[in-house]
Design an enzyme around this catalytic site. Sequence first.
Site, mmCIF file in Angstrom:
data_model
loop_
_atom_site.group_PDB
_atom_site.id
_atom_site.type_symbol
_atom_site.label_atom_id
_atom_site.label_comp_id
_atom_site.label_asym_id
_atom_site.label_seq_id
_atom_site.Cartn_x
_atom_site.Cartn_y
_atom_site.Cartn_z
ATOM 1 N N GLY A 1 0.812 -1.206 0.000
ATOM 2 C CA GLY A 1 0.000 0.000 0.000
ATOM 3 C C GLY A 1 0.840 1.249 0.000
ATOM 4 N N GLU B 1 -7.693 33.095 -9.358
ATOM 5 C CA GLU B 1 -8.384 32.195 -8.425
ATOM 6 C C GLU B 1 -9.892 32.333 -8.560
ATOM 7 O OE1 GLU B 1 -6.826 29.939 -6.910
ATOM 8 O OE2 GLU B 1 -4.828 30.699 -7.370
ATOM 9 N N HIS C 1 -10.998 30.079 -11.382
ATOM 10 C CA HIS C 1 -11.164 28.678 -10.954
ATOM 11 C C HIS C 1 -12.507 28.491 -10.257
ATOM 12 C CE1 HIS C 1 -7.292 27.158 -12.065
ATOM 13 N NE2 HIS C 1 -6.621 28.012 -11.304
#
Length: 661
Positions: free
Chosen positions: A235, A459, A462
Site C-alpha cells: 500500500g 483564483e 477557478h
Amino acid sequence: MNENKKDNNTNTPKFKFNAYWIYGAILVLLIGFQFFSSGDLATKSISKNEFNEVLRDNDISKIIVVNNNVAQVFIKEEAIKKEKYQKLINSTFYRKGSSLYEYNFGDLQNFENSLQEAKKENDLTFDLKNESRTSMLDTLIGFLPFIILIAIWLFFMRRMSGGGAGSGGGGQIFNIGKSKAKLFDKDTKVKTTFENVAGLEGAKEEVQEIVDFLKNPEKYTSLGGKIPKGALLVGPPGTGKTLLAKAVAGEAGVPFFSLSGSDFVEMFVGVGASRVRDLFKQAAQKSPSIIFIDEIDAIGRARGKNSMTGGNDERENTLNQLLTEMDGFGTDTNVIVIAATNRADVLDSALMRAGRFDRQIYVDLPNINERKAIFEVHIKPLKLADDVNVEFLAQQTPGFSGADIANMCNESALIAARNGKTAIHHQDFLDAVDRIVGGLEKKNKVITPKEKKVIAYHEAGHATVSWMLEHAAPLVKVTIVPRGQSLGAAWYLPAERLIVQTEQMLDEMCATLGGRAAEKIIFNKISTGALSDLEKVTKQARAMITVYGLNEEVGNVTYYDSSGNDSFVKPYSDDTAKRIDEEISKLIENQYQRAIELLHNNKEKLTVLAELLLEKEVIFKDDLEKVFGKRPFEALDAEVKVEKLIEEEANVPPAAESTEE
C-alpha cells in the site's frame, strides 16, 4: 522512603566498564614514568658562555655526552651549595645526582678538543662519558602511524559488525553474519492491539485469521488446513502497514521477530544470506513464531535487472536464501513471514507466488468512514472545544493517509497552542489542513498590487468555472494569501469515485484551466501563474488518451503496462505518437475555449467575486452563493452525497453491525 530510594537507584546511570580504559591507563603511566624519570624537568639549557663559566670554576663533576649532540652537566656536591646553583634548584624539580645543566654543543670533535684544552689550562677534574639513549616516547611516536591504522581498522570492523558490546552477538567481527532482528516475546510484549488500528477492516480481517491460527491451530488443522507461509502488506506510504504488523505482534502472543529489509544488506559477500539463515534458525527454535520484514523491496527486487556487479551479486544471494527458507526442503516449521512494502511492482515474481506469500493484502488509503475512525483515535489525547466536527474533518481530508491525519491532529494542537488557546477549535483543524496541503502561510511576501489583482482574478476564474460545471468538485475556500510556493489557492471537496467518466474528467480539466482563461478575458494577457494547472491538465489529457482509452481518434487501446517493463521501450509508432500529441493539444484547447466561454457569459459575476477576494483575501462557499446563487443543476454535489451517506450508515440497526463484527 524505600520506594524513592529504589527510583533513585533505577534512574542513576550504572557504571559500565570498558577494556579500552586499561589500555589508556597503561599508556598514560608509561608516558608519565618516562617523563618524570628522564630528569628533563630539572635540567636547564645553557649557552656556550654560561658553560665556559661553569667549566672555569671547576664545579663540574662529570659530563655525559648523549647521542653525540647534547652534553648533560653534573655539578660537584661541594659546589652545589653555591647561591647561583641553589636558586636554580629551588625553581626546578631537581633530584640529587641528576644533571643540572644541558648544553647543545654542535660538533662532537670540536667539543672534546675544547674540553681537553680547558683541562690542561685550568687543571680541571671532571669525567667525560658518551652514551646512546632511546626515549620510550620517541619509540611510541615512531610507531604512532601503525597504531592509528590498527585503531581505525578495529573501529570500522566494529561498526560494520553491528556496534559495540550492547549489540549482543553481532558486536564482534566473527558474529557479523548473525541476525539483527529484534525479538518481542513474553518479556518484551508489544502493547499495540487491533483496537489501536482504526479503519483497515479488510486488512485486519486477513491478519486476524493468521493470529487465530497461531492461537487455535486445531480449529483449522482438524479440517486439513495448513498454516499460511506468509502475508505481504502492500500500500501507499503512511496507510498503516507497520502499525498493522505491530498489532499482530501484540495480539498473537507468540515470539515476534521484527527487522527491516536493509538489515540484511552488508558490504561483505555472503553476510546477507548468513543473516537470513540465522533469522529463520532462531524463529524455528521458538516456533510457532512470526517474522516481520519491513520494506522488503530492499532485498526482494526482481533478479536479473540492473545487475552491474557481475554474477556474484550480494543482494541476489540474500534473496535466493530467503526464497529457500520460506519454501524449500525442510521448511515445515510453524514460522509465518509478514512483509510490508509500498513498491510491490519491483518485487521478484518468485517471492510473490503462493507458497511463500500466500496472501497479498492491499492496504489502501482510507475512505471517509475510515478517516472518521482514524480521527476518533488520534483526537482522544487532545483537549477539544465543543465546535469540533469530526465528520466534516473526514470530508475535508480526501486522499489523506493515517499518518497524514495523525500529523494534522498534532499540527492543530500546535496551532492552538501558538495562538494561546486552552482548547483546540474546529478552525484550528482547518488551518492545519491548509498548512499541510498548501504549506506555511507567508504573510511577509512582497506582492505588488498589480500582481495581487492578477492572482485574485486567476483564483476567481477557478471558482467561477467549477461552480458552473456539474461534475467539477464543489468549492470550499479560495485564498490569495501566499502559501509555500503558491501565490494563491482554491480548496475543493472532490467526490470519492471508484470509476471516473469522460464528462467528469473534462469538467475537472475545464475548471483547472479557468484561472488562465480569466486572465485572458480580463487583462487580454496570460502569465506564468498557471504552470501547475497546465501540468495537471496535460497529465490528465495524456492519461485519458494513452491509459484509459477515452479518445475516439486513438481508439480503445491503452499503452499502460502495469508490470513496469516498458520504461525504456516506446509501445507505439512515431505516427501514433504524433496523433497522440495532436489529440492532447486538441483536448486541452477545447476545454480552454469552453472555460473562456463560461467566464465571458459570467464576466460581471467574475469581477464581483475577484473584487471580494481582493477585499477579504479569503472567501468561502457562502460568499459564492451570494454572488452566483445556488449551483445551476439539480444533481447532488459531493458534500450532500457524503452527508446523506453518513446519515444512512448512522441509521443501520445495531444487529447488522454486530453481525458484521
